[in-house]
Design a protein around this motif. Sequence first.
Motif, PDB file in Angstrom:
ATOM      1  N   LYS A 228     -50.766 -31.809   7.870  1.00  0.00           N
ATOM      2  CA  LYS A 228     -49.536 -31.787   7.068  1.00  0.00           C
ATOM      3  C   LYS A 228     -48.631 -32.916   7.558  1.00  0.00           C
ATOM      4  O   LYS A 228     -48.422 -33.091   8.735  1.00  0.00           O
ATOM      5  N   HIS A 229     -48.097 -33.636   6.612  1.00  0.00           N
ATOM      6  CA  HIS A 229     -47.235 -34.769   6.955  1.00  0.00           C
ATOM      7  C   HIS A 229     -45.771 -34.390   6.783  1.00  0.00           C
ATOM      8  O   HIS A 229     -45.428 -33.622   5.909  1.00  0.00           O
ATOM      9  N   SER A 230     -44.914 -34.957   7.618  1.00  0.00           N
ATOM     10  CA  SER A 230     -43.512 -34.542   7.590  1.00  0.00           C
ATOM     11  C   SER A 230     -42.838 -34.882   6.273  1.00  0.00           C
ATOM     12  O   SER A 230     -41.978 -34.170   5.795  1.00  0.00           O
ATOM     13  N   THR A 231     -43.230 -36.004   5.656  1.00  0.00           N
ATOM     14  CA  THR A 231     -42.614 -36.370   4.380  1.00  0.00           C
ATOM     15  C   THR A 231     -43.444 -35.891   3.198  1.00  0.00           C
ATOM     16  O   THR A 231     -42.921 -35.351   2.242  1.00  0.00           O
TER      17      THR A 231
ATOM     18  N   GLN B 151     -40.878 -25.741   1.433  1.00  0.00           N
ATOM     19  CA  GLN B 151     -41.115 -27.172   1.670  1.00  0.00           C
ATOM     20  C   GLN B 151     -40.852 -27.989   0.418  1.00  0.00           C
ATOM     21  O   GLN B 151     -40.353 -29.113   0.485  1.00  0.00           O
ATOM     22  N   GLN B 155     -38.437 -31.173   0.007  1.00  0.00           N
ATOM     23  CA  GLN B 155     -38.855 -32.458  -0.558  1.00  0.00           C
ATOM     24  C   GLN B 155     -37.976 -32.877  -1.719  1.00  0.00           C
ATOM     25  O   GLN B 155     -37.717 -34.058  -1.918  1.00  0.00           O
TER      26      GLN B 155
END
Lengths: 325, 266
Positions: A228-231, B151, B155
């Motif tokens: 999983k990537h932070s962005t 999440q 985003q």
Amino acid sequence: MSEQSKDVCDPNFAAEASISEAQSSPGVPGDPSPPGSQAATLSEPESPPLSPPDAPLVSLPPQGPGEEGDPKALQQAAEEGRAHQAPSTTQLSPAPPAPAQLVQKAHELMWYVLVKDQKRMIIWFPDMVKDVIGSYKKWCRSILRRTSLILARVFGLHLRLTSLHTMEFSLVKALEPEELDRVALSNRMPMTGLLLMILSLIYVKGRGARESAVWNVLRILGLRPWKKHSTFGDVRKLITEEFVQQNYLKYQRVPHVEPPEYEFFWGSRASREITKMQIMEFLARVFKKNPQAWPSRYREALEEARALREAHPTAHCPRNSFSED
Amino acid sequence: MQGNTKKMGVMTDVHRRFLQLLMTHGVLEECDIKRLQKHCYKVHDCNATIEKLEDFINNINSVLESLYIEIKKGVTEDDGRPIYALVNLATTSISKMASDFAENELDLFRKALELIIDSDTGFASSTNILNLVDQLKGKKMRKKEAEHVLQKFVQNKWLIEKEGEFTLHGRAILEMDQYIRETYPDAVKVCNICRGLLIQGQSCETCGIRMHLPCVAKYFQASSEPHCPHCNDYWPHEVPEVFNPEKERETGLSRSNKRSSRSRQH
């Protein structure tokens, strides 16, 4: 302009759409038709209102981005609404809503369309009716028209029916052939960079890019399918599902290969919004090479650019797609 | 007919492109907005002098007024950066999100919002939010799914996450200001200095008044011994620095250089 008054029965619609597209000359100053005559051509001979599944009726707005009379335009849109109430009352049995209500609905629809586009979601006509127009279904034509007008005059955006079959709309920039404006901000949405990497890979290969090849490239950015990537979050989901859903990429099984493998292609939206020259410039930047280091691709990009220029002749300051402001 | 209308600004392609791009990005910081403005001028009218940002935006807003939308300016609560977003004034619900999220996802956001507003710190822990998953309207959502939805909110810049806790993004505060004040009139907190909606901030331990961090920074900028503006008691918290866009640009550059020098992150 007179073609647009030949309003919308389904068989003519596709023809009308293409006519209107040809007529819209983005960014041409001094639009020839004064607002008054536009109102006249837009008033249609009354055809009985059809129910939404049969009738995605939109007459596309006449292009007038060069006009300076925007307060005038919004006034005119309001006046137009009032003018239309008279003919409709005779045909339609329920009491027509006050013009102010139609105007309000047009504003709601405008916002709805803008937000959907911001999220890069499909603008689907039945959704528009369900979520916004609601009980004003019978007047959706005039609501749509007013919304299109406002979007063109204030935002320079073209609400276009992209597919009669699936009843999808999209917002297209009417100002110039699509330009990756996002690039103007150097800390742009990282998604664009990710997408561009994949699109460039596909373009340079000249055919579909296998998923394994894509991951090899993404590894350079430190992206792995399982991490999983932070962005970006779940990168695999992003590229195989979200970008595909937004029509930027196509993700297909490679035929006759066992165990199953998948490959990526450019999606229809990418083909519409991103030019080959932009890809070449992107590559040049990333690899710090001259775009001519990919000679055949560069030639293709030049040809496409020439074709685009011929299709949209405009006199503008030189475009810097990747302006480093 | 023209006599009825108030003096309105004039939209040119410069303004249109600006609006398009602002809408595309949802929310932008001031430095980006300025760059965006410059870009729009460069594309359409490269010989014109660039209008002062405030006037430029006021000009556009005068045209947007009749559409009930506005370019609104706000300030991030944690470090005082000015941000801008195109906001719909006509709606008082969280309707901008309504078109992107399913019913149960929207409800999850509402639950998180409520926890954030009720909290003392302005943060709601992930655990507490996820524990409410059973109470959501609409389709049943599992905790794992809810984590993913949270999440998504981050985003899309509705929430900020810090060490497993969630608070509202500056954008959400800008866009939902009216909605929050109307829906939680008793629980809502307000900054003593700017009277704006307050989610994160510092509070006086004696009299309980609250202030935004950037408001604290500005108010106590010159004083060596900060005192509460309300009860005059000694202000017990560390006073943050006032946001300085010049300094920010330098650190911003070094931040992006941390990544691979080979490929620029676009």
